[in-house]
Scaffold this active site. Sequence first.
Site, short mmCIF file in Angstrom:
data_model
loop_
_atom_site.label_atom_id
_atom_site.label_comp_id
_atom_site.label_asym_id
_atom_site.label_seq_id
_atom_site.Cartn_x
_atom_site.Cartn_y
_atom_site.Cartn_z
N ASN A 216 0.76 -1.16 0.05
CA ASN A 216 -0.01 -0.03 -0.10
C ASN A 216 1.08 1.03 0.06
O ASN A 216 2.31 1.08 0.06
CB ASN A 216 -0.88 0.04 1.22
CG ASN A 216 -0.20 -0.10 2.50
OD1 ASN A 216 0.44 0.98 2.83
ND2 ASN A 216 -0.37 -1.24 3.32
N PRO A 316 -2.43 -11.64 10.10
CA PRO A 316 -3.14 -11.66 11.50
C PRO A 316 -3.16 -10.20 11.78
O PRO A 316 -2.86 -9.13 10.92
CB PRO A 316 -1.85 -12.09 12.22
CG PRO A 316 -0.63 -12.12 11.08
CD PRO A 316 -1.42 -12.16 9.88
N ASP A 317 -4.22 -9.94 12.87
CA ASP A 317 -4.39 -8.60 13.13
C ASP A 317 -3.71 -8.41 14.20
O ASP A 317 -4.03 -8.42 15.45
CB ASP A 317 -6.04 -8.52 13.50
CG ASP A 317 -6.69 -7.09 13.78
OD1 ASP A 317 -5.99 -6.42 14.24
OD2 ASP A 317 -7.99 -7.16 13.40
N PHE A 336 -4.42 3.46 14.54
CA PHE A 336 -4.62 4.13 13.65
C PHE A 336 -5.58 3.66 12.71
O PHE A 336 -5.30 2.55 12.10
CB PHE A 336 -3.19 4.61 12.89
CG PHE A 336 -2.59 5.65 13.32
CD1 PHE A 336 -2.08 5.67 14.69
CD2 PHE A 336 -2.56 7.05 12.77
CE1 PHE A 336 -1.50 7.05 15.48
CE2 PHE A 336 -1.91 8.09 13.18
CZ PHE A 336 -1.56 8.20 14.73
N LYS A 350 -14.21 0.68 14.42
CA LYS A 350 -12.84 -0.29 14.66
C LYS A 350 -12.41 -0.21 15.96
O LYS A 350 -11.83 -1.43 16.47
CB LYS A 350 -11.67 0.31 13.69
CG LYS A 350 -10.59 -0.13 13.94
CD LYS A 350 -9.37 0.47 12.72
CE LYS A 350 -7.98 -0.15 12.53
NZ LYS A 350 -7.23 0.06 11.69
N LYS A 354 -11.77 -3.91 17.51
CA LYS A 354 -10.23 -4.34 18.02
C LYS A 354 -9.98 -4.43 19.42
O LYS A 354 -9.17 -5.03 19.85
CB LYS A 354 -9.45 -3.41 17.08
CG LYS A 354 -9.62 -3.13 15.85
CD LYS A 354 -8.82 -4.08 15.09
CE LYS A 354 -9.10 -3.64 13.67
NZ LYS A 354 -8.03 -4.57 12.83
#
Length: 416
Positions: A216, A316-317, A336, A350, A354
């Site tokens: 990205n 993975p997060d 972020f 989010k 999370k």
Amino acid sequence: MTTPPALRSVLLIISGSIAAFKAPELIRSLRADGIQVRCVLTQGGSQFVTPLTLQALSGQPVHTDLFSLTAEQEMGHIALSRSADLIVVCPASANLLARMAGGLADDLASTVLLATDTPVMVAPGMNVRMWDHPATQANIQTLRQRGVTFLGPVAGEMACGEYGPGRMVEPADVRDAILAFFRQQSRQVGPLAGKTCLVTAGPTHEPLDPVRYLANRSSGKQGYALAEALADLGAEVTLISGPTALRPPPGVTVSFCETAREMRDLALKAAQKTSFDAAICTAAVADWRPAHVQDQKIKKTGKDDLPPPQALLPNPDILAELSEPSPSRPRLVIGFAAETETVEAHARAKLARKGCDWIVANNVGAGSDVMGGSENQVILITPDKAEHWPRLSKEDVARRLARTLADWFLKPHKSL
Ligand SMILES: Cc1cc2nc3c(=O)[nH]c(=O)nc-3n(C[C@H](O)[C@H](O)[C@H](O)COP(=O)(O)O)c2cc1C
């Protein structure tokens, strides 16, 4: 808000080495980092760079004479020797090193150096034979034993055409050593002294084959700026960086990785080892990766060949994993959120999804010029409020966030 850190100041002594032409660049970069620079120029140094140049760049009077009534009245040599947090001799000529080692005080520079108890760094620059000469080597040994810090020299091509050790390190290296020095000092007295912070930054690269990857547009600038701002306030910072084109921040422990899985492993291992006070996940981690990484380059043989279909797997997060309740969970986990539409609503979702404590939401949509750019406009979302910050440089966003963290740590908190 906490008060800003005291102005950091350097007394820069420029002596008669050909590398003196690099001093103006050093002054510019130090001032860009908010460091006050006052210059002392030796007579030899003035053959290579003018007092006017140094004065214009430092914004301060340049000191050249020991026996000057005006200078003594404005700031005497003793006051000058105590005026800064750090004395940097850059470049340091063989002659000035000899005078320092011998304890001479026959001009303003050597007198200031003899009259001070401020830490001294020197960046020598001279011909290879001058550097290798036993007299110079003995002087260096003496100065090292007295606690003077040496930056370089390095081996390289010299202005005189010869090659070898003696070439002054680059101004950017001197700037890094100076910043690392100040950050080390902040660890004793800064508002984040005693605090440990983990920062992730940059993109991840997810390989398709040995030459291609999915990525990205993240540059890593925001995360690097944050690592620097936290270190400036005295935190001990671990930065885990994906591939970027940035210089590693001085005074920060940096680990590099390429893929999301590598970043996760580094982040979790570091969190287990250190039990960070705060973790700030600025990295733009790829959500998916190619399911199969080809061993050889995927070949295009015919003109109209279509690419082979690519199955993707979820990565993975890292933010969610760092946020999970555990004895090693950082006290404050900040994510972020890079969004391109309904920024605040998506960021709030989010935050809940999370399990982190705060979210910094930024609009990275087309035309925002945030990803890869130098500025950012963010919303800081905490469980009880959303602060809309104006568009700022990434450095200013970082400084403001670091101060917000320092303020948060000052107050007593129930566990979040
Ligand atoms: C063209 C030229 C280049 C010089 N380059 C250097 C140098 O790179 N390093 C060094 O130590 N001395 C160098 N010297 C010698 C110093 O300038 C000389 O020793 C001078 O006395 C140093 O003065 P200072 O104490 O003001 O630095 C050079 C001299 C000349 C004429």
